[in-house]
Design a protein around this motif. Structure first.
Motif, PDB file in Angstrom:
ATOM      1  N   LEU A   1      54.925 -41.938 -26.049  1.00 24.30           N
ATOM      2  CA  LEU A   1      53.990 -40.962 -26.601  1.00 24.30           C
ATOM      3  C   LEU A   1      52.567 -41.504 -26.709  1.00 24.30           C
ATOM      4  O   LEU A   1      51.619 -40.821 -26.309  1.00 24.30           O
ATOM      5  CB  LEU A   1      54.487 -40.451 -27.953  1.00 24.30           C
ATOM      6  CG  LEU A   1      55.627 -39.444 -27.862  1.00 24.30           C
ATOM      7  CD1 LEU A   1      55.987 -38.924 -29.236  1.00 24.30           C
ATOM      8  CD2 LEU A   1      55.244 -38.289 -26.953  1.00 24.30           C
TER       9      LEU A   1
ATOM     10  N   SER B   1      61.253 -35.069 -19.322  1.00 26.16           N
ATOM     11  CA  SER B   1      61.134 -35.150 -20.774  1.00 26.16           C
ATOM     12  C   SER B   1      60.183 -34.103 -21.317  1.00 26.16           C
ATOM     13  O   SER B   1      60.508 -33.411 -22.268  1.00 26.16           O
ATOM     14  CB  SER B   1      60.629 -36.530 -21.191  1.00 26.16           C
ATOM     15  OG  SER B   1      61.399 -37.519 -20.609  1.00 26.16           O
ATOM     16  N   TYR B   2      58.998 -33.981 -20.707  1.00 24.96           N
ATOM     17  CA  TYR B   2      58.079 -33.042 -21.364  1.00 24.96           C
ATOM     18  C   TYR B   2      58.464 -31.592 -21.137  1.00 24.96           C
ATOM     19  O   TYR B   2      58.193 -30.752 -21.984  1.00 24.96           O
ATOM     20  CB  TYR B   2      56.615 -33.340 -21.026  1.00 24.96           C
ATOM     21  CG  TYR B   2      56.135 -33.072 -19.629  1.00 24.96           C
ATOM     22  CD1 TYR B   2      55.855 -31.786 -19.207  1.00 24.96           C
ATOM     23  CD2 TYR B   2      55.909 -34.112 -18.748  1.00 24.96           C
ATOM     24  CE1 TYR B   2      55.377 -31.547 -17.940  1.00 24.96           C
ATOM     25  CE2 TYR B   2      55.427 -33.893 -17.485  1.00 24.96           C
ATOM     26  CZ  TYR B   2      55.168 -32.596 -17.077  1.00 24.96           C
ATOM     27  OH  TYR B   2      54.707 -32.366 -15.818  1.00 24.96           O
ATOM     28  N   HIS B   3      59.112 -31.314 -20.010  1.00 24.23           N
ATOM     29  CA  HIS B   3      59.598 -29.936 -19.844  1.00 24.23           C
ATOM     30  C   HIS B   3      60.625 -29.593 -20.921  1.00 24.23           C
ATOM     31  O   HIS B   3      60.554 -28.543 -21.560  1.00 24.23           O
ATOM     32  CB  HIS B   3      60.236 -29.770 -18.466  1.00 24.23           C
ATOM     33  CG  HIS B   3      59.244 -29.577 -17.365  1.00 24.23           C
ATOM     34  ND1 HIS B   3      58.737 -30.615 -16.631  1.00 24.23           N
ATOM     35  CD2 HIS B   3      58.668 -28.465 -16.876  1.00 24.23           C
ATOM     36  CE1 HIS B   3      57.896 -30.145 -15.728  1.00 24.23           C
ATOM     37  NE2 HIS B   3      57.830 -28.846 -15.855  1.00 24.23           N
TER      38      HIS B   3
ATOM     39  N   SER C   1      51.180 -41.558 -23.301  1.00 19.28           N
ATOM     40  CA  SER C   1      50.836 -40.216 -22.854  1.00 19.28           C
ATOM     41  C   SER C   1      49.562 -39.729 -23.518  1.00 19.28           C
ATOM     42  O   SER C   1      48.684 -39.165 -22.848  1.00 19.28           O
ATOM     43  CB  SER C   1      52.002 -39.298 -23.166  1.00 19.28           C
ATOM     44  OG  SER C   1      51.557 -38.014 -23.383  1.00 19.28           O
TER      45      SER C   1
ATOM     46  N   SER D   1      51.853 -36.594 -15.063  1.00 22.14           N
ATOM     47  CA  SER D   1      53.014 -36.363 -15.930  1.00 22.14           C
ATOM     48  C   SER D   1      52.727 -36.847 -17.339  1.00 22.14           C
ATOM     49  O   SER D   1      53.017 -36.146 -18.311  1.00 22.14           O
ATOM     50  CB  SER D   1      54.239 -37.089 -15.402  1.00 22.14           C
ATOM     51  OG  SER D   1      54.452 -36.780 -14.068  1.00 22.14           O
TER      52      SER D   1
ATOM     53  N   MET E   1      52.256 -34.506 -20.893  1.00 20.55           N
ATOM     54  CA  MET E   1      53.122 -34.589 -22.068  1.00 20.55           C
ATOM     55  C   MET E   1      52.364 -34.337 -23.367  1.00 20.55           C
ATOM     56  O   MET E   1      52.895 -33.755 -24.301  1.00 20.55           O
ATOM     57  CB  MET E   1      53.757 -35.972 -22.088  1.00 20.55           C
ATOM     58  CG  MET E   1      54.878 -36.104 -23.069  1.00 20.55           C
ATOM     59  SD  MET E   1      55.541 -37.757 -22.955  1.00 20.55           S
ATOM     60  CE  MET E   1      57.212 -37.398 -22.550  1.00 20.55           C
ATOM     61  N   SER E   2      51.106 -34.722 -23.421  1.00 27.13           N
ATOM     62  CA  SER E   2      50.374 -34.591 -24.677  1.00 27.13           C
ATOM     63  C   SER E   2      49.558 -33.308 -24.776  1.00 27.13           C
ATOM     64  O   SER E   2      48.778 -33.177 -25.712  1.00 27.13           O
ATOM     65  CB  SER E   2      49.424 -35.779 -24.857  1.00 27.13           C
ATOM     66  OG  SER E   2      50.162 -36.941 -25.023  1.00 27.13           O
TER      67      SER E   2
ATOM     68  N   TRP F   1      61.163 -31.119 -23.698  1.00 33.01           N
ATOM     69  CA  TRP F   1      60.565 -31.198 -25.038  1.00 33.01           C
ATOM     70  C   TRP F   1      59.828 -29.909 -25.361  1.00 33.01           C
ATOM     71  O   TRP F   1      59.896 -29.385 -26.469  1.00 33.01           O
ATOM     72  CB  TRP F   1      59.631 -32.408 -25.086  1.00 33.01           C
ATOM     73  CG  TRP F   1      59.183 -32.798 -26.443  1.00 33.01           C
ATOM     74  CD1 TRP F   1      59.895 -32.649 -27.603  1.00 33.01           C
ATOM     75  CD2 TRP F   1      57.949 -33.399 -26.806  1.00 33.01           C
ATOM     76  NE1 TRP F   1      59.170 -33.135 -28.654  1.00 33.01           N
ATOM     77  CE2 TRP F   1      57.973 -33.598 -28.208  1.00 33.01           C
ATOM     78  CE3 TRP F   1      56.815 -33.791 -26.098  1.00 33.01           C
ATOM     79  CZ2 TRP F   1      56.909 -34.173 -28.903  1.00 33.01           C
ATOM     80  CZ3 TRP F   1      55.762 -34.367 -26.788  1.00 33.01           C
ATOM     81  CH2 TRP F   1      55.808 -34.558 -28.174  1.00 33.01           C
ATOM     82  N   MET F   2      59.119 -29.398 -24.362  1.00 31.15           N
ATOM     83  CA  MET F   2      58.413 -28.141 -24.582  1.00 31.15           C
ATOM     84  C   MET F   2      59.400 -27.020 -24.867  1.00 31.15           C
ATOM     85  O   MET F   2      59.182 -26.198 -25.756  1.00 31.15           O
ATOM     86  CB  MET F   2      57.580 -27.808 -23.351  1.00 31.15           C
ATOM     87  CG  MET F   2      57.028 -26.407 -23.376  1.00 31.15           C
ATOM     88  SD  MET F   2      55.983 -26.145 -21.947  1.00 31.15           S
ATOM     89  CE  MET F   2      56.200 -24.406 -21.734  1.00 31.15           C
TER      90      MET F   2
ATOM     91  N   MET G   1      49.586 -27.658 -19.898  1.00 33.06           N
ATOM     92  CA  MET G   1      50.664 -28.585 -19.577  1.00 33.06           C
ATOM     93  C   MET G   1      51.243 -28.259 -18.201  1.00 33.06           C
ATOM     94  O   MET G   1      51.457 -29.143 -17.366  1.00 33.06           O
ATOM     95  CB  MET G   1      51.758 -28.495 -20.643  1.00 33.06           C
ATOM     96  CG  MET G   1      52.898 -29.448 -20.428  1.00 33.06           C
ATOM     97  SD  MET G   1      54.248 -29.146 -21.577  1.00 33.06           S
ATOM     98  CE  MET G   1      53.900 -30.312 -22.846  1.00 33.06           C
TER      99      MET G   1
END
Lengths: 494, 626
Positions: free
Chosen positions: B563, A433-435, B566, A289, A293-294, A437-438, A301
């Motif tokens: 961040l 969060s990353y979903h 990550s 995960s 994110m990065s 955010w994307m 991703m």
């Protein structure tokens, strides 16, 4: 014998794709669509009582002295996965452009045929052979049709999986020989080799060896940290239809290995192995995960998202093994096991949904880097809505199928993991969060005018995406039948 | 008639309205608003039938999967709540037909708000906690979608993300609570998430899973409620959520969805008081602290919608605090909390909608410093806002007086009920809170209504037609008169309770509020405030920066912790991958051998496979001999 005839005819028709010429795509579509329906009807006729335990054994003997025969078996779990593989292949074929040519479709079909064979196989040697049969067409699909560095990436995919499968074969042969020592007859049937009594009769070292080999083979395919490094590259480099097959269909191999092959012996898995599995599962969830994110590329991703989701499967297997051995109340571990199997099933669908919508977006915009998109909701609202739905499904929103699996696992594992469950929650938060955010960076915000005019979803793509989405929602809102099939399989086998 | 069937259709009606209003809107945009409002009107009608036909609690459920069921549970609490939700939602939908009347995507808007209403009604009627959670997330999803409704605005897109992630923190705690409750209770009762069982057999639950685990579970549920009802410290998402259309703020972020957290605790109240006085004290102190905390920030914000947002957080704090006063109010704490929830829903929806009317005239310029003098230019709207402000400040005889001051009086009794000093804190906080409430409300109101117009837009503002304002007028009438029904309300929810406190305590909040109004009138009715220079004051800058909490979350936790973590994981991952590749290529002999594989000749692959299997087979046989 019906299942046997069905499978052989499917294999023959699959090979026919290679001779399909320019009609390869419609031919492949018709075959997969037809076989999906046939399998569906056949399975409903077999499982309408929702009793998911093994129920048929059909075989062609080859060498009966060595116990070598071509035999098929069916359980509620493998039936659902067969349907999933055929459906995912249908989706992959549907979105492949005809320009790839007949070999591409033939290889896609061959992958499916191998996968179905693997799921149905009742014989360890054929299980192994199909495991390899699946490997080769995918290796070729990535190597020949993939993008940048496809050669080395496909080789990495091949070598990785191959190491696993060699170890698996060694495990099978040690079981085979010990079975012979115990009984004096050879058998290669999965149900005879993978029994708690046989494993208990083995010396401690060989018991560990068998489990080690099987776990490595299956964890590579899931994949689990640290055996995963084939995955992001393969997913990213492969053309979208192949990524769909990889993420949607091939990802079930490892999970099927755990729950389809090893479930009967779950009660004798050494506790140290189970603990390692749980730790690896939790580490995978968090590690993938955070790594996801990065990632600058949407495809990569989502490759990590797929790997992270499989962490639930590993955790589920490890915890339920411990729970069974510590005799926790049965409703807990059955829920745990069923949640893991449900996760394998719905993960395939969700990943097919994600990569199919990413494919259409990259086809219409020509981009797959997050930074080069932005605000495409304005120009392509329908496509964006599909991608958003796919992302929500992938982060485990209730109402979508992923939630049922994740909640079942969470509710099932608590007796074993205790407050370590907070680590899983942390990973789920990162996932959300990353979903989201994307989605913010690609779909919403001001339109990136560099993209020029982009086209929205065509009727053809809307239809296929709607069908996948409906399937995910139906499995999320009315999970009863599939879940019951899996849980009765689990309680029957354990 | 079977009440459970009626209850099903209470939330199925807007659920059916959801696709209908979208697809009808594709052909005729204006149709979608009508369909959505119609479907909610049906819900309101069916809720009334539930109310009139109610005799005893009804629980009906069907197997969902495994041992989880879904269904409806009808009791006074859920009936009261569906009445409020469907009524307020209907009013807001009617107003939205005017407010969103020109938006090109209004069919999407109405589809999403009907889905939201369906989710909210379903949540209220849920018979099982897992079903409750399903609807809980559906309303959260709708909130996410509707905050980002104007998706092209970067602020709206990032506010939507923030709302989703912050509430997700609470949701995850909630889901862990569910998992723990399920796995600990399943050995004792086959359907452990059944709401009716949990609340009628709370003492059995306590005996079965033990006090420590029960406390853990209810605290995790409280975590969910904190996220959803935006209590400290997860309140940061609501002010940003004001980027959505104003009707969304009225519907979701004032009247209904944000009260879901309070409703969750009220729903499971027996579990809370079974888990001990510390949990209850936590509710009281958390709520009262949030009330004063958000009230202070509300004093320095200049965005009209954000002032109302902080006010919402603060009022939700009052509801939460009321739930903590079990020591005084016993079971009727739920009634007091819910009564304030109702009154708040009426006047806050009205305040938001009147702010919406003003914002239409102001071209969405939300800074109160640019308004002024609107009372003479928009007399209807601003008068409605005046009624709302009076109710919010809890001036006699508005409904706000009855709902809020009884909570403050109860907190006084709570203080006297125990000897420890910290039992005084809720009362102190809530009393100061009533001063702050009146101060920020009337600061906003005087800046909007009085003085000279401070922008061209304000100078030319006009009232809309009376038809657009009808829903607001209906809510204004309720805000003024609902105080009459306090006792009936409490009795319906099971037991009224008469609070008797010394008169100086009883009148203290209203006196403080009156002082606040006089002071704000003195400063903000004219132009005196323009000469005040607060920027130098350190306290002002701390409050203005929202106590640096938003900064802590975004600048420190998100940008300095998550961040970097990550990206370091991503680079470890890259190193790991290239390391693996180096191992693969580095060893020369093996490497060259493998490289031959890349020739692309299919035969060689097959040869390799067969060779490999043969080798493996031989090894296996050798091993087998041992």
């Amino acid at each position: 014998m019906l299942l046997l005839y069905l499978y052989i005819s499917l294999f023959v028709l699959t090979v026919g794709t290679f001779f399909g010429g320019k009609y390869a795509k419609p031919y492949a579509l018709i075959v997969t669509g037809l076989y999906f329906l046939i399998f569906l009807i056949y399975f409903i006729s077999k499982f309408y009582t929702l009793n998911g335990v093994f129920n048929s054994m059909q075989s062609i003997p080859i060498s009966s002295y060595y116990g070598f025969d071509f035999s098929l078996q069916l359980s509620g779990f493998s039936a659902l996965l067969v349907l999933l593989s055929v459906a995912v292949t249908f989706i992959a074929v549907y979105i492949s452009g005809t320009r790839y040519g007949k070999v591409f479709f033939g290889l896609e079909m061959l992958t499916m045929a191998g996968l179905v064979g693997l799921l149905l196989s009742a014989n360890v040697l054929f299980f192994y052979i199909f495991w390899e049969v699946v490997l080769i067409p995918v290796y070729l699909l990535i190597g020949v049709f993939g993008k940048k560095n496809a050669d080395s990436i496909s080789l990495k995919f091949f070598v990785y999986t191959h190491i696993g499968s060699v170890l698996m074969l060694l495990s099978f042969f040690s079981l085979y020989t010990y079975q012979y020592e115990n009984t004096g007859t050879f058998t290669m049937s999965i149900s005879a080799l993978l029994t708690p009594s046989l494993i208990n009769s083995m010396p401690v070292f060989w018991r560990g060896f068998v489990f080690f080999g099987l776990f490595v083979a299956f964890l590579v395919k899931l994949p689990t940290f640290p055996l995963h490094s084939w995955l992001p590259d393969s997913y990213e480099s492969a053309p979208y239809p192949v990524t769909i097959i990889l993420a949607g269909a091939l990802s079930i191999m490892g999970g099927f290995g755990l729950f389809g092959i090893m479930l009967p012996v779950i009660s004798v898995v050494p506790a140290s192995f189970s603990t390692v599995l749980i730790i690896l599962g939790i580490v995978s969830l968090i590690y993938f995960s955070l790594a996801a994110m990065s990632q600058p590329s949407m495809k990569r991703m989502m490759a990590y998202a797929s790997a992270a989701a499989m962490g639930f499967v590993t955790i589920s297997f490890g915890t339920s093994a411990l729970e069974i051995q510590n005799s926790v109340y049965s409703a807990n571990y059955i829920l745990d096991v069923t949640g893991g199997m449900y996760q394998i099933l719905v993960h395939g669908l969700i990943m097919a949904f994600i990569f199919a919508s990413l494919y259409y977006i990259s086809r219409s915009t020509g981009k797959e880097m997050i930074g080069s998109l932005g605000g495409i909701f304005r120009e392509a609202p329908i496509l964006s809505a599909f991608l958003l739905a796919a992302l929500l499904a992938s982060l485990g929103l209730p109402g979508m199928a992923g939630f049922v699996a994740e909640f079942s696992v969470l509710a099932g594992i608590f007796p074993e993991v205790g407050m370590w469950i907070m680590l899983i929650i942390f990973a789920m938060l990162i996932t959300a969060s990353y979903h989201i955010w994307m989605a913010q960076r690609t779909l919403f915000g001001p339109y990136n005018e560099n993209l020029g005019n982009i086209s929205d979803s065509t009727p053809g793509s809307s239809v296929i995406l709607t069908i996948i989405m409906m399937a995910i929602i139906i499995l999320g809102v009315f999970p009863h039948y599939a879940f019951q099939l899996l849980s009765s399989y689990a309680s029957g086998v354990i | 008639m079977d009440l459970s069937l009626v209850a099903w259709f209470v939330f199925l009606s807007p659920l059916i309205g959801f696709p209908l209003s979208y697809f009808a809107g594709l052909y005729r945009k204006n149709l979608s608003g009508l369909i959505a409002s119609g479907s909610i009107a049906i819900s309101l009608l069916l809720s009334l039938i539930l109310y009139l036909g109610y005799t005893a609690p009804v629980h009906s459920s069907i197997n969902w999967f495994y041992s989880f069921n879904y269904g409806v549970f009808i009791d006074p609490l859920s009936i009261a709540m569906v009445l409020m939700v469907s009524f307020v939602s209907l009013m807001i939908h009617l107003f939205a037909m005017y407010y969103m009347g020109k938006d090109p995507n209004r069919h999407v808007y109405f589809a999403e708000t009907s889905l939201f209403t369906a989710g909210m009604l379903g949540l209220v009627l849920s018979s099982n906690l897992l079903e409750f959670f399903l609807f809980w997330e559906i309303v959260g999803l709708c909130s996410y979608l509707l905050i980002g409704f104007w998706f092209f605005k970067p602020n709206a897109a990032s506010a939507a993300k923030k709302a989703f992630i912050v509430t997700r923190i609470g949701d995850m705690l909630f889901i862990i609570g569910l998992a723990i409750l399920y796995s600990s209770l399943v050995a004792f009762y086959p359907d452990p998430l059944n709401i009716q069982y949990l609340i009628t057999h709370a003492s059995l639950v306590l005996a079965a899973i033990g006090s420590a685990k029960l406390t853990l579970v209810v605290l995790l549920f409280l975590g969910g409620a904190i996220g959803k009802s935006s209590q400290f410290p997860l309140h940061v998402w609501i002010p940003d959520a004001m980027e959505g259309p104003t009707t969304v703020s009225a519907l979701i972020h004032a009247a209904t969805m944000v009260t879901a957290g309070i409703y969750l605790i009220a729903r499971l109240y027996p579990l809370y008081y079974m888990s001990g006085t510390d949990t209850l004290y936590l509710l009281a102190i958390l709520g009262s602290f949030t009330a004063i905390f958000a009230g202070m920030i509300g004093l320095v914000v200049n965005d009209i919608k954000r002032i109302l947002a902080y006010s919402t957080i603060s009022q939700l704090g009052y509801m939460m605090a009321a739930l903590g006063l079990f020591a005084v109010l016993q079971g009727s704490a739920v009634g007091f909390s819910m009564y304030h929830l109702f009154v708040h829903a009426f006047f806050k929806a009205m305040l938001f909608m009147s702010a919406g009317v003003i914002l239409l005239a102001m071209m969405d310029l939300r800074d109160v410093r640019k308004m002024g003098g609107l009372w003479t230019r928009m007399p209807m709207t601003v008068s409605i806002m005046f009624i709302g402000s009076l109710t919010l400040a809890a001036i006699y005889p508005t409904a706000g007086y009855f709902s809020k001051d009884s909570i403050i009086s109860a907190s006084y009794l709570y203080m006297t009920s125990a000897s420890q000093w910290y039992y005084a804190l809720p009362w102190i906080f809530l009393t100061i809170g009533s001063f702050l409430t009146a101060a920020y409300t009337f600061r906003m109101f005087f800046l909007v209504a009085l003085g000279k117009p401070r922008s061209e837009l304000a100078a030319h503002a006009k009232d809309p037609s009376i038809y657009a304002l009808l829903p607001l007028i209906a809510l204004a009438v309720l805000s003024l008169t609902y105080g009459l029904f306090q006792n009936d309300f409490l009795t319906f929810l099971g037991g009224s309770y008469t609070i008797t406190v010394p008169p100086y305590i009883e009148y203290l909040p209203i006196i403080l509020a009156a002082i606040a109004i006089v002071v704000t009138f003195f400063i903000y009715s004219g132009s005196r405030w323009e000469r005040m220079n607060l920027a130098k004051s350190r306290l002002y800058s701390v409050v203005k920066n929202k106590f640096y909490l938003d900064k802590l979350y975004t600048d420190v936790i998100a940008e300095r912790v998550i961040l970097p973590l990550s990206s370091s994981f991503a680079s470890i991952e890259e190193d790991y991958n290239s390391g693996i590749e180096r191992i693969g290529r580095g060893s020369l002999d093996f490497g060259t051998f493998l490289r031959k594989l890349q020739s692309g000749v299919v035969e060689s692959y097959f040869t390799l496979i067969i060779l490999a299997s043969a080798v493996v087979f031989i090894i296996a046989i050798v091993l087998g001999v041992f």
